[in-house]
Design a protein around this motif. Sequence first.
Motif, short mmCIF file in Angstrom:
data_model
loop_
_atom_site.label_atom_id
_atom_site.label_comp_id
_atom_site.label_asym_id
_atom_site.label_seq_id
_atom_site.Cartn_x
_atom_site.Cartn_y
_atom_site.Cartn_z
N GLY A 1 37.70 43.54 45.12
CA GLY A 1 38.40 42.26 45.13
C GLY A 1 39.76 42.38 45.78
O GLY A 1 40.40 41.38 46.09
N ALA A 2 40.20 43.62 46.00
CA ALA A 2 41.47 43.88 46.67
C ALA A 2 42.62 43.18 45.99
O ALA A 2 43.53 42.66 46.61
CB ALA A 2 41.42 43.47 48.14
N ASP A 3 42.58 43.11 44.69
CA ASP A 3 43.60 42.40 43.95
C ASP A 3 44.09 43.32 42.84
O ASP A 3 43.38 43.52 41.86
CB ASP A 3 42.99 41.12 43.40
CG ASP A 3 44.06 40.15 42.98
OD1 ASP A 3 44.99 40.59 42.28
OD2 ASP A 3 43.98 38.98 43.34
N ALA B 1 40.22 38.08 55.89
CA ALA B 1 41.31 37.77 54.97
C ALA B 1 40.79 37.26 53.63
O ALA B 1 41.57 37.02 52.71
CB ALA B 1 42.24 36.74 55.60
N GLY B 2 39.46 37.12 53.53
CA GLY B 2 38.89 36.68 52.25
C GLY B 2 39.11 37.68 51.12
O GLY B 2 39.14 37.30 49.95
N VAL B 3 39.23 38.97 51.46
CA VAL B 3 39.64 39.91 50.41
C VAL B 3 41.06 39.52 50.04
O VAL B 3 41.84 39.17 50.93
CB VAL B 3 39.58 41.38 50.87
CG1 VAL B 3 38.21 41.76 51.36
CG2 VAL B 3 40.60 41.66 51.94
N SER B 4 41.40 39.52 48.76
CA SER B 4 42.66 38.85 48.40
C SER B 4 43.89 39.45 49.07
O SER B 4 44.54 38.77 49.83
CB SER B 4 42.84 38.75 46.91
OG SER B 4 41.68 39.06 46.22
N VAL C 1 41.89 35.18 46.19
CA VAL C 1 42.51 35.46 44.89
C VAL C 1 41.76 34.70 43.80
O VAL C 1 41.41 35.25 42.75
CB VAL C 1 44.00 35.08 44.88
CG1 VAL C 1 44.61 35.37 43.53
CG2 VAL C 1 44.75 35.84 45.96
N ILE C 2 41.49 33.42 44.07
CA ILE C 2 40.75 32.61 43.09
C ILE C 2 39.36 33.20 42.91
O ILE C 2 38.87 33.37 41.79
CB ILE C 2 40.67 31.14 43.56
CG1 ILE C 2 42.07 30.55 43.68
CG2 ILE C 2 39.83 30.31 42.60
CD1 ILE C 2 42.09 29.13 44.22
N GLY C 3 38.72 33.56 44.05
CA GLY C 3 37.37 34.12 44.00
C GLY C 3 37.31 35.39 43.17
O GLY C 3 36.41 35.55 42.34
N SER C 4 38.28 36.29 43.35
CA SER C 4 38.18 37.53 42.58
C SER C 4 38.50 37.30 41.11
O SER C 4 37.96 37.98 40.25
CB SER C 4 39.02 38.66 43.19
OG SER C 4 40.29 38.23 43.54
#
Lengths: 76, 443
Positions: free
Chosen positions: B213-215, B391-394, B428-431
């Motif tokens: 999630g890269a968060d 850029a979809g990875v947070s 961010v919301i997705g992860s």
Amino acid sequence: METNLIAEGFKFMALGMGTVFLFLIILIVCMNAMSAILHKYFPEPQPGVTPDVASKQDNKKIIAAITAAIAHHRQA
Amino acid sequence: MKFFVLKLLALMLFGFATLHANAEVHHAEATEALSTHKEESYHTKPLDEMIGGFLKSTGVSALINPDPDELNAQGEQMSEFHKSWGRVIMILLTFFLFWLAIKKGFEPLLLLPIAFGGLLANIPVAGIAGEHGFLGVIYNMGLSNELFPILIFMGVGAMTDFGPLLSNPKTALLGGAAQFGIFGTLVGAVALSQMGFVDFTLQQASAISIIGGADGPTSIFIATKLAPELLGAIAVASYSYMAMVPIIQPPIMKALTTDAERKIKMTTLRHVSRLEKLIFPIMVLVLAILVLPESTPLIGAFMFGNFLKESGVVERLNDTLQNALINIVTIFLGLGVGSKLAADQFLVPDTMFIMALGIIAFSVGTAAGVLMAKIMNLFPGNKINPLIGSAGVSAVPMAARVSNKVGMEYDRSNMLLMHAMGPNVAGVIGSAVAAGVLISLFQ
């Protein structure tokens, strides 16, 4: 441990990705609906209606112009 | 009248004197008790014995010849290796992390506190990461109960601008696709343990996969909830890969796109009204409540920060969230995570697999985002430059900057930064949603 963990993993994936996409699709629909409603019933005050708003928007325009000029300069 | 005042004064003086005398008696008793206690525990020793005793308490002796009864921060037995050479290796590793943070600029804001925490946690005898050491206290104060990641999320929310997402809502799908990295890695991790390489439980596999999630805060949140024993490795993997986004992503992005696709110019973003930005956080939160209440701790904190920012009437609170609060919490979070870099928890084979799985998670997430953009281009409508899919990875805003940079390499006039911020914040919301799903599965 005799449970097939890989099958379990794929189940997690299906459910997880399903939920993420479901959530985001609903979110996209809501975002579009919201902007449509807001544009129809609560339009943004036009520039020039109140001097305060106008000057703020003018400022934004000036900032945008400066940003564009800098960007153009950098490319050159 | 005068007489009365005098009498009162005398009475007060008398009272004070007795009180003082009493206190003195107590004090004397206390000192006496202390001195007898001291006499009991302290015996005079010859000087050579004293020196010998002191030498035994030095760090050198503790590293070469560790105390067999020494327990780790959880009060469990440690192996001989983890008490001696393991600590030396870990301390050298923290020096390497210092180098990465300072010289290479890898997320220094978090990597430095984490690495220093790791250095402190590996000191023998002092037990800084133990229950009563200050790192242990910090860990129990805000990490074991998942408080710090939530506070960080508030600050991140206050720093986030949802404008780009609101002006091009469909890019949110890219942020969703990138979460494929999480679940793809989950399958990979359980496959590894099925084949007998490692022994990850489903909980542990889920905690590892969230690296995709890269968060950072989400990873820490999930790791403390599902697999606290792996927290150190997961946090270090998560933050070091986030720092390496500019190295990991571009080759994948270039491999999956054609030259023409990379030069796609996207239509200019429309203006987003203040009211839209104000309603958005509440809307997301309501959706989260309806669809997945498990995700609301993260999304709720995130949207709280954003709502304060967009409300425009609490500039002071907004400023505190963006600066003072997030800085303070970052220090504590870093040190607390560092306490999990103790040798007995980090120098295990699992760590190697976590590092490997983490980078796979990152790469799969990036690839999924790019491919999703290509799929979306098959449908009619405004074309999307696939470079913003990564850029979809947070990893806000690093991943968006990478999209912009790669785009500029092929067309110097192609500004993708703002377009890439849309999928970035959606990521961010997705992860957070993916994290909610994982938590709900283990309830």
